[in-house]
Enzyme design. Sequence first.
Site, PDB file in Angstrom:
ATOM      1  N   ASP A   1      47.050  40.595  39.884  1.00 14.91           N
ATOM      2  CA  ASP A   1      46.330  41.246  38.779  1.00 14.91           C
ATOM      3  C   ASP A   1      44.916  40.689  38.637  1.00 14.91           C
ATOM      4  O   ASP A   1      44.624  39.568  39.071  1.00 14.91           O
ATOM      5  CB  ASP A   1      47.100  41.034  37.474  1.00 14.91           C
ATOM      6  CG  ASP A   1      47.308  39.555  37.173  1.00 14.91           C
ATOM      7  OD1 ASP A   1      47.602  38.792  38.119  1.00 14.91           O
ATOM      8  OD2 ASP A   1      47.152  39.148  36.008  1.00 14.91           O
ATOM      9  N   GLU A   2      44.086  41.475  38.024  1.00 18.74           N
ATOM     10  CA  GLU A   2      42.787  41.024  37.541  1.00 18.74           C
ATOM     11  C   GLU A   2      41.983  40.261  38.593  1.00 18.74           C
ATOM     12  O   GLU A   2      41.512  39.150  38.354  1.00 18.74           O
ATOM     13  CB  GLU A   2      42.981  40.136  36.291  1.00 18.74           C
ATOM     14  CG  GLU A   2      43.720  40.863  35.180  1.00 18.74           C
ATOM     15  CD  GLU A   2      43.930  39.990  33.936  1.00 18.74           C
ATOM     16  OE1 GLU A   2      43.916  40.540  32.839  1.00 18.74           O
ATOM     17  OE2 GLU A   2      44.109  38.754  34.081  1.00 18.74           O
TER      18      GLU A   2
END
Lengths: 667, 667
Positions: free
Chosen positions: A310-311
């Site tokens: 993620d991210e």
Amino acid sequence: MEGMLRFALSFALLSTAFAATPALMPLPATVRPAAGKLNLDATFKAALVSAPDARLDAAIGRFVVRLSRQTGIPMLGLKGAAPKLRVDCGAAGNDYPTLGENESYTLDVTPESASIKAPTRAGALHALETLGQLVTLGKEGFEIPAIHIEDKPRFPWRGLMMDSARHWMPLEVVKRNLDAMAAVKLNVFHWHLSDDQGFRVESKRFPKLQQEGSDGLFYTQDEIRGVIAYARDRGIRVVPEFDIPGHTQAWLVGYPELGVNPGPYEISRKWGIFENVLDPSREETYAFLDAFFEEMTALFPDPFFHIGGDEVEDKQWTASPRVQAFAKKNNLKDAHAIQAYFNQRVQKMLTARGKIVVGWDEVLHPDMPKNIVVQSWRGQKALADAAAQGYRGILSYGFYLDHMNPAAFHYNVDPLSADADRLGPAEKSNILGGEMCMWAEYVTAETVDSRIWPRAAVIAERLWSPAGTRDVNSMYSRMTAVSRVLEWTGVQHRANYAPMLERLAGGRPTEPLRVLADAVEALGIGPRAIGNRYTSLMALNRLVDAARPESESVRALELAASKFAADPKASAAEAAALRRAFSLWAANDARFQELAVENPLLEELKPLSRDLAALGTAGLTLLDGLEKGQPPTAAFIAEQTREIARMEKPAAELNLAATRPIKALLK
Amino acid sequence: MEGMLRFALSFALLSTAFAATPALMPLPATVRPAAGKLNLDATFKAALVSAPDARLDAAIGRFVVRLSRQTGIPMLGLKGAAPKLRVDCGAAGNDYPTLGENESYTLDVTPESASIKAPTRAGALHALETLGQLVTLGKEGFEIPAIHIEDKPRFPWRGLMMDSARHWMPLEVVKRNLDAMAAVKLNVFHWHLSDDQGFRVESKRFPKLQQEGSDGLFYTQDEIRGVIAYARDRGIRVVPEFDIPGHTQAWLVGYPELGVNPGPYEISRKWGIFENVLDPSREETYAFLDAFFEEMTALFPDPFFHIGGDEVEDKQWTASPRVQAFAKKNNLKDAHAIQAYFNQRVQKMLTARGKIVVGWDEVLHPDMPKNIVVQSWRGQKALADAAAQGYRGILSYGFYLDHMNPAAFHYNVDPLSADADRLGPAEKSNILGGEMCMWAEYVTAETVDSRIWPRAAVIAERLWSPAGTRDVNSMYSRMTAVSRVLEWTGVQHRANYAPMLERLAGGRPTEPLRVLADAVEALGIGPRAIGNRYTSLMALNRLVDAARPESESVRALELAASKFAADPKASAAEAAALRRAFSLWAANDARFQELAVENPLLEELKPLSRDLAALGTAGLTLLDGLEKGQPPTAAFIAEQTREIARMEKPAAELNLAATRPIKALLK
């Protein structure tokens, strides 16, 4: 505790919240109460009556010990006594819990005995937890009401993600939460073990990971194995997460050569999304990961292995000529494509070791094979899209405990509703269940339990119980009861409240603080992250850390106020309860201000306390008027509405929940 | 918690109980407060600056972790930060704590740093505990006031005896109590490991001891070694007790051939003194004991070894022709002489293995050598007599925690006072110190902490601090503060109160029960043993088990009432506090009776609740009159005195402590 406010409520009123029978959570698929009860006393004994199974035997033993704690009755398993509980397990089932295994059970309680039948050990474990929740104090002592229950889960993947990276979670925190998870039939412990703020697992192959990346706070491999065994014995799978290629700053402290930039790196003390990221362009990165995964896949037996994903900030990749040359060479047109390339490499390493990759939404890419599992945190649409494309998925959007939403908010989220509505049956079956997430920016070992429990029980119900189980009042009533039963698992969600208030009060009597604490609700990561003020070196010892995400006592007052407002004459008990609470609030401020003198931790709460007193005064005025049949004047309503609107703006990262019963009366 | 009553007291009033600076217990020999304070924040770091000592290093690490919990401030030991606490230890001292070793230390805190100097590890450990007690919440945050302390113990033997035989005490109970013991500088854990109701240690040589004598509840040898190491690391010696030749019924279940009668025997479920006793006339008994002691003396490293020897019933010895023939042959004229013979044999086995025998009073006999140590439970005269005869001794009379006496009672007992007054200096030096006793007939793992703490801290002060430390008000004030600090050691004396009340209330709101619970005091073994009604199979889950031996809130009210009665006009704060408490009591009964409907555990409390309400009403009448300058009428006084006399009779094994402030007003 929420002592003062609950005290202010009459029992006639409150007992409705406690009388719901049976107060089970998650609610079983079929419950048929019967006549009579099984009395509990020191002769209580339980026995496995099917094939020997040491692990189930041990679980039955733990059940009896907990039953003994819950009731205070010694249960020594006296020789010669006949077993009162007989557990008949069709087959031990798998040595390690398996996704999709039969978890059903039937439970029968008669005045003579209790009996559990389950095809697997998993089902038998669930049945024991149901039995524990059935225990009540009756007219003659502790008892289990006669009942017939048939039960099985709706979803096979029912998880809790715990973040041990951002704040360190000692082993005992993990273990007590595993006990509580088992108590509400959760079966996946997703363990977020590395992030920018810490690398929490001992690697023997790459020891600088934990030596340089953890402030000395990490789990040894023996401890990890202990947790896995502990979870397994409770029917819980452990899915490790090593978040790559972003969220890896703590890796880079010891191994800066894995990064795009040369370093040196430090453990991050801030929260948020950082630029530092693994270098996808160097073969050495993959060689490192391959060796690392060789070690970690051997450590964690679960077939699912979470790689985060993620991210990922693309800034360093974009700025690096080396990465850009690599991208060009491999025809990777953007950062997402680079990440997909990286993920494919990783996926192959893990598949080669028999693992199924799980990742957050961002791992989805057309190039990824269909056997990965997507964990949706960005929305139900992302989950439905993935399922439609043939990916298996689990829902976490709507189940973020760190957002500090009320239980009803989470209860209303269903993995198969919203965007999943449009899916066909086969696509729907790709949705395996859900996982609640306990991210750890704003929790510590001391506070994490009260952010998980009791709300986690409500999400557990969503994932276990039939889809039609949706009554919010029933949910709250049962959550209230089960929250108390959960205490006997050892989880500290209620126990840590009083000591934290005592610390805030500097050792002085805490009651005026408690009155205020019971009337407010702590805000979550959204508001707390504003301004990016926090670091991991700041104390989480303020009222926002002690207060709960949802005030049990204010909810009871809100219900009382609604009933009273609708029919004042038929609501004498409610009126008395409200009057006691409002009087308490009105009188509390003077004492609170005295307590707060020269107390740096209470300073920020002084306006809140004044507002609470004003609400108490307004509430008394409203009660007086309504009891006399005199509705409030328009001017009074306007003024109070204005005041309440002002009070509804958070202060000290707290909501003044006490506005709600006043609003109900103003209606 | 004692929440409701404490709430009823004004802060102006109560803060006197919390303002005593510094709130240390035991009070050090020399305390010199200085100007300024050391601020605590995330940069706090501690370092051992003398020769490396892994064990002391670990203790310093634990201290920082606890300091972090106590304040909520993360203390990660950041690289580059200079240590704020420097520990300078002259020598590591002995590997295992030793009777009489130098335990002194000096502690200096300045606004810049704290510094500990101690000649041995033992002293350094004590200094860390003092430092932890000094932490306060100041105007700017958590701090340690600048101070100079020089300290050393008065007595070298400062013990707590825990009975793990009559009720099983799980390992975590033992460990958390060891942490709390260390916090108040106790240095001997006397572990009562066998009795009629249970044999609690794994014997590999004689496994039927634990297999048949413990209901499966025993410590493995590995666990024992773990406890010994845990205690040692905290400066605490572990003295095991195997009580012989009486109190041995649990031994006889597995090895009936050790008894005078042929058996079979069962684990005793009753309390008291039993007839079953070892057979002193058979050489096989001594052979068994010799082999048993060979195993146990190797397991327990302490040079002192306790053989009990108390309460030996002579009935079986007298009735047995075999024992009588043996006595005649050996010229043993009575049971005491038989026991002395037995003890001499045992003493020789233990001396041969380097152990010094400790026994209860009854082991004293002219035939016993002078190197045994006598533990006096029957009175200070017994101790003084033993010391005069040249025996070393420790005092337990007056330190029986299971008697549930108030702290002031124990505080007033001094091993060197009373009968010891007549001793010369050399004889006095035979008195090594004292041990408090926590016999376990009426406590469980859940309740034992609240019977030990905080009163054990008061006895610890008696044994540590200079003889002149005798101010009872100061003691109570410091005990109140230290009781809260003790919570951070993990001991559950305060934490278990609320869950027990919730269990009693059957999951309903507990506040009316808490008001009553805060106003009563639990009785001890004396009254509870009357009628011999209890067995180990009975639940200890009533209010008498949750209530404390001494009500903190009633004591505060009593002080307020005395002050008010002496000078009503100058006692407005006291009057307000009393009025709130009395109003609470007066209004509580209606709610309590509602809670108690059909609740079998609360039934016995109904009259007490009515009496508490009557006391509240009487108190309000007295306050009204005294505030108006109208003393109560003679008739009122007579009636109330009569009523109070009636209420002072225990009910439900509880004292209604709330009578005391009313009595103070009636004066």
